[in-house]
Design a protein around this motif. Sequence first.
Motif, short mmCIF file in Angstrom:
data_model
loop_
_atom_site.label_atom_id
_atom_site.label_comp_id
_atom_site.label_asym_id
_atom_site.label_seq_id
_atom_site.Cartn_x
_atom_site.Cartn_y
_atom_site.Cartn_z
N ARG A 6 4.03 -8.86 -4.19
CA ARG A 6 4.07 -9.13 -2.74
C ARG A 6 5.19 -8.31 -2.08
N ALA A 9 4.06 -4.70 -1.84
CA ALA A 9 2.99 -4.56 -0.84
C ALA A 9 3.54 -4.60 0.57
N LYS A 10 4.47 -5.51 0.82
CA LYS A 10 5.05 -5.64 2.15
C LYS A 10 5.79 -4.37 2.55
N VAL A 14 0.67 -2.17 2.39
CA VAL A 14 -0.68 -2.22 1.80
C VAL A 14 -0.92 -3.62 1.26
N SER A 15 -2.13 -3.87 0.78
CA SER A 15 -2.45 -5.19 0.24
C SER A 15 -1.91 -5.35 -1.18
N ARG A 16 -1.82 -6.61 -1.61
CA ARG A 16 -1.38 -6.87 -2.99
C ARG A 16 -2.40 -6.33 -3.99
N THR A 18 -4.12 -3.61 -3.67
CA THR A 18 -3.87 -2.17 -3.80
C THR A 18 -2.70 -1.91 -4.74
#
Length: 343
Positions: A6, A9-10, A14-16, A18
Amino acid sequence: MAVTIRDIAKKAGVSRGTVDRVLHNRKGVNEEVASRVRAIANELGFIPNLAGKALATRKQPLRIGCLLPSIGNPFFADVIAGFRQAERELSDFGVSVDIMEVKSFDRSVHLDAIETLQSKRYDGLCVTTINVEPVIAAIDKIAEAGTTVVTVNTDISDTHRLCYVGPDYYLGGTTASGLLSLVCKQQEQKILIVTGSFNIKGHQERIRGFLEGLSTRRMEHTIVDIIESLDDNEKAYERTISCLRRNPQINCLYLTAAGVQGACKAVQELGKTGIIRILCFDDIPSTKALIKEGVITFTICQEPQRQGYDAIQKLFFHLMNQQEPAVDTITRTIIKIRENLDD
């Protein structure tokens, strides 16, 4: 706190999912995005699939032994707190930390302690020890036998240790000389240096940095004497008051290690508070009280809890991943006076 997918990603935007695909080398992610994710993961210190790798590669818990000359020296309470913090965070991976404490700078005591640690066959060691040839040889023997060693708080010369975690002692010394030159521009300084042990590399580096700093700044000074306190308040008191009585011209005390309370007691008993300027290191409770009372001019701190924490973390990541030798961690040199003691 452990870095999570997480977190990566933050920061990467991008998304977790990805991030998970990139870290597990799955297809379907633009190479530019993948490169950014990997760079951020490295920056944050994330180790892909660490738990799985730990469980797969180790059938026994990972045991770390520590050696500290900490008995009677409250400074090391924060180093130990750092050890314990790292141990708690890594407990899911079976990490345990055993701490051996000694009260001595005697080589036989340290050699016996190192031999005891070696006999217990720890996976890694964190050591604060003296910089003398027999100890250097003992550390090398352990490292050559396959036990990873990290030096913490003070380094030892020319060994096969993995890395060093602690302050830049020479910088601490030059910083002290610079501060002294700012507060004593005119008067010649007649200085008594009270060090912990001539066999501790860090203490010697603080003296070297201080003396070279004074010379660089062309500050008029005389070193009246250099004495050992052996990190003991009673010895510091007895040796300091004896030297001050013999040398009433002394107007500056430079304290490179523990024993601060004892040395300050000598100054107070002789009625020289405010006459003798006192420079020291670290901000244990007794030192804070003496600064607030106006006995000590300033202290220079070195992030002891971070030292303990980073030493265990570096050992763990190296042992789990067999990385190349880790880079040294040099903690900050922090100046403290009465106004910022609680920062």
